[in-house]
Design an enzyme around this catalytic site. Structure first.
Site, PDB file in Angstrom:
ATOM      1  N   SER A  13       0.798  -1.225   0.000  1.00 14.06           N
ATOM      2  CA  SER A  13       0.000   0.000   0.000  1.00 14.06           C
ATOM      3  C   SER A  13       0.833   1.280   0.000  1.00 14.06           C
ATOM      4  O   SER A  13       0.301   2.365   0.203  1.00 14.06           O
ATOM      5  CB  SER A  13      -0.934  -0.014   1.214  1.00 14.06           C
ATOM      6  OG  SER A  13      -0.219  -0.425   2.348  1.00 14.06           O
ATOM      7  N   THR A  38      -0.988   2.824   4.499  1.00 14.59           N
ATOM      8  CA  THR A  38      -0.337   4.131   4.380  1.00 14.59           C
ATOM      9  C   THR A  38       0.653   4.342   5.518  1.00 14.59           C
ATOM     10  O   THR A  38       0.347   4.047   6.660  1.00 14.59           O
ATOM     11  CB  THR A  38      -1.410   5.234   4.460  1.00 14.59           C
ATOM     12  OG1 THR A  38      -2.235   5.126   3.310  1.00 14.59           O
ATOM     13  CG2 THR A  38      -0.798   6.613   4.531  1.00 14.59           C
ATOM     14  N   ARG A  42      -8.201   8.624  -8.985  1.00 19.80           N
ATOM     15  CA  ARG A  42      -8.658   8.856  -7.608  1.00 19.80           C
ATOM     16  C   ARG A  42      -7.480   9.303  -6.715  1.00 19.80           C
ATOM     17  O   ARG A  42      -6.409   8.735  -6.756  1.00 19.80           O
ATOM     18  CB  ARG A  42      -9.285   7.577  -7.063  1.00 19.80           C
ATOM     19  CG  ARG A  42      -9.830   7.687  -5.622  1.00 19.80           C
ATOM     20  CD  ARG A  42      -8.820   7.251  -4.593  1.00 19.80           C
ATOM     21  NE  ARG A  42      -9.371   7.229  -3.235  1.00 19.80           N
ATOM     22  CZ  ARG A  42      -8.638   7.053  -2.140  1.00 19.80           C
ATOM     23  NH1 ARG A  42      -7.336   6.873  -2.239  1.00 19.80           N
ATOM     24  NH2 ARG A  42      -9.188   7.052  -0.960  1.00 19.80           N
ATOM     25  N   THR A  97       1.548   7.033   0.315  1.00 18.83           N
ATOM     26  CA  THR A  97       0.669   5.886   0.071  1.00 18.83           C
ATOM     27  C   THR A  97       0.503   5.620  -1.426  1.00 18.83           C
ATOM     28  O   THR A  97       0.696   6.519  -2.251  1.00 18.83           O
ATOM     29  CB  THR A  97      -0.728   6.162   0.670  1.00 18.83           C
ATOM     30  OG1 THR A  97      -1.501   4.971   0.646  1.00 18.83           O
ATOM     31  CG2 THR A  97      -1.468   7.241  -0.085  1.00 18.83           C
ATOM     32  N   THR A 151      -4.804   7.644   8.550  1.00 21.71           N
ATOM     33  CA  THR A 151      -4.788   6.508   7.632  1.00 21.71           C
ATOM     34  C   THR A 151      -6.210   5.939   7.607  1.00 21.71           C
ATOM     35  O   THR A 151      -7.020   6.245   8.464  1.00 21.71           O
ATOM     36  CB  THR A 151      -3.744   5.451   8.064  1.00 21.71           C
ATOM     37  OG1 THR A 151      -3.785   4.344   7.159  1.00 21.71           O
ATOM     38  CG2 THR A 151      -3.992   4.945   9.462  1.00 21.71           C
ATOM     39  N   GLY A 152      -6.480   5.146   6.593  1.00 26.78           N
ATOM     40  CA  GLY A 152      -7.836   4.622   6.455  1.00 26.78           C
ATOM     41  C   GLY A 152      -8.500   5.167   5.209  1.00 26.78           C
ATOM     42  O   GLY A 152      -7.820   5.648   4.296  1.00 26.78           O
ATOM     43  N   GLY A 178      -6.654  10.301  -2.595  1.00 25.10           N
ATOM     44  CA  GLY A 178      -7.207  10.223  -1.240  1.00 25.10           C
ATOM     45  C   GLY A 178      -6.776  11.387  -0.370  1.00 25.10           C
ATOM     46  O   GLY A 178      -6.414  12.463  -0.854  1.00 25.10           O
ATOM     47  N   ASP A 179      -6.795  11.161   0.913  1.00 24.83           N
ATOM     48  CA  ASP A 179      -6.446  12.202   1.886  1.00 24.83           C
ATOM     49  C   ASP A 179      -4.938  12.422   2.021  1.00 24.83           C
ATOM     50  O   ASP A 179      -4.488  13.497   2.422  1.00 24.83           O
ATOM     51  CB  ASP A 179      -6.971  11.812   3.275  1.00 24.83           C
ATOM     52  CG  ASP A 179      -6.350  10.489   3.731  1.00 24.83           C
ATOM     53  OD1 ASP A 179      -6.483   9.490   2.985  1.00 24.83           O
ATOM     54  OD2 ASP A 179      -5.707  10.447   4.793  1.00 24.83           O
ATOM     55  N   GLY A 184      -9.687   7.407   2.745  1.00 24.80           N
ATOM     56  CA  GLY A 184      -9.378   8.820   2.535  1.00 24.80           C
ATOM     57  C   GLY A 184     -10.600   9.696   2.372  1.00 24.80           C
ATOM     58  O   GLY A 184     -10.630  10.836   2.862  1.00 24.80           O
TER      59      GLY A 184
HETATM   60  C1  SD4 Z   1      -6.192   6.680   0.973  1.00 27.55           C
HETATM   61  N1  SD4 Z   1      -5.762   7.050   3.303  1.00 27.55           N
HETATM   62  O1  SD4 Z   1      -5.697   6.768  -0.144  1.00 27.55           O
HETATM   63  C2  SD4 Z   1      -5.304   6.345   2.130  1.00 27.55           C
HETATM   64  C3  SD4 Z   1      -5.255   4.878   2.269  1.00 27.55           C
HETATM   65  C4  SD4 Z   1      -4.953   4.377   3.621  1.00 27.55           C
HETATM   66  O2  SD4 Z   1      -5.162   2.779   5.193  1.00 27.55           O
HETATM   67  O3  SD4 Z   1      -4.485   5.048   4.490  1.00 27.55           O
HETATM   68  N2  SD4 Z   1      -5.310   3.176   3.929  1.00 27.55           N
HETATM   69  O4  SD4 Z   1      -7.397   6.810   1.183  1.00 27.55           O
END
Ligand code: SD4
Length: 326
Positions: free
Chosen positions: A85, A187, A215, A205, A238-239, A217-218, A241
């Site tokens: 990731s 991430t 796409r 990430t 993390t998580g 993310g955050d 986004g």
């Molecule tokens: C995202 N936050 O691209 C990242 C992915 C991530 O745990 O952190 N996954 O959304």
């Protein structure tokens, strides 16, 4: 808690229409916390955060800057082909392209980011160049790639045999269903406080596996994936986004700390905000880490399963996050 912090916290929560008691006891497990005055210190997301921390620690212990420390730490994770990731070996989008997001921020509120960057192994270092060499904060896609080449970065394919095979297997059904905490390497976000008392952070990430092409993310977005304010503290996310962006996750944590919350309380409150703003959080994972100017730290997640790596002079350990949902 200092009197000033207690006063600020109650005033701030009162202004939000929230009672201070709501911060207490909302997490389902014990609160991780705090270590005022212990510096240098570095905290990072997930198990691979320990790899990053070890590298960062060499720099911090020798009196180096938090900025150099976090960059060097997360670069190791970017180069690990086993990490699915981040950087090399990161799982591609649904069309088979590895696209990378990263950002970095220092103690002077200077920041840089890259999004939707392809074929460059160290997006965090390109982000640092954006911060230091351009008048901009964020470069994306082809423009970011061209800038990286101009800055001397080499191009290479980041799709490994393993990640290509995983993508080909996924393509058979092509079901777009991000699932939480499948694997504990996600991430990498890292925050450090150096000997001089300066904070910096970095986040990098390959984003959600098999995402739509384009796409973002955050993680490259200052205020969502990362925020640093050297007067107060720093936070990283993390998580999923999309959920983090909807609440400006890292920025609100730093603001809540500014108004008196501990890093632990602020991370938990940000999770609560995510829960409030989504109808269904059963399959949504978000986690935060935060570090204050005084070396206090905290971490919280929506669901069980997230952990944070912590390194100080006395500690080299993983901490389970306080989680909100059973
Ligand atoms: C995202 N936050 O691209 C990242 C992915 C991530 O745990 O952190 N996954 O959304």
């Amino acid at each position: 808690m200092t009197k000033r912090r207690a006063f600020l916290k109650n005033t701030f929560l009162g202004g939000l229409g929230v009672v201070a008691a709501s911060c207490k006891g909302m997490a389902k497990n014990h609160s991780v916390s705090s270590n005022p005055g212990d510096k240098p210190i570095v905290i990072s997301t997930w198990n691979h955060g320990q790899v990053a921390n070890n590298k960062s620690w060499e720099i911090l212990r020798a009196g180096g800057s938090a900025l150099d420390a976090v960059e060097a730490g997360v670069r190791l994770v970017e180069s690990d082909p086993e990490g699915s990731s981040v950087g090399l070996g990161g799982l591609p989008d649904r069309d088979g392209n590895v696209t990378l997001d990263a950002c970095i921020m220092n103690h002077k509120n200077e920041c840089g980011g890259v999004a939707f960057l392809q074929n460059i192994e160290h997006p965090v270092s390109v982000a640092r160049k954006v911060m230091e060499e351009t008048p901009h904060v964020l470069l994306v896609g082809e423009g970011a790639r061209q800038f990286a080449i101009q800055q001397g970065f080499k191009e290479r394919s980041l799709l490994t045999k393993k990640s290509e095979q995983a993508w080909l297997a996924w393509k058979k059904e092509s079901r777009y269903e991000p699932i939480i905490n499948i694997e504990n390497h996600d991430t990498i976000g890292s925050i450090a406080l150096d000997k001089n008392g300066n904070l910096s952070g970095a986040c990098t990430t390959s984003g959600l596996a098999y995402k739509m092409h384009g796409r973002v993310g955050d993680s490259p977005l200052i205020g969502s994936g990362l925020f640093v304010d050297n007067e107060v503290g720093a936070a990283c996310a993390t998580g999923l986004g999309e959920a983090i962006i909807r609440v400006a996750g890292s920025a609100i944590i730093v603001e809540m700390m500014r108004h008196g919350m501990s890093p632990q309380e602020a991370c938990e409150e940000a999770c609560k905000r995510v829960i409030q703003k989504h109808e269904d959080v059963s399959n949504l994972q978000v986690a935060f880490i935060a570090l204050s100017k005084t070396g206090e730290y905290g971490t919280a997640s929506l669901h069980k399963g997230f952990n944070m790596a912590l390194r100080t002079d006395k500690l080299d350990t993983m901490q389970e996050a306080a989680f909100q949902l059973g």
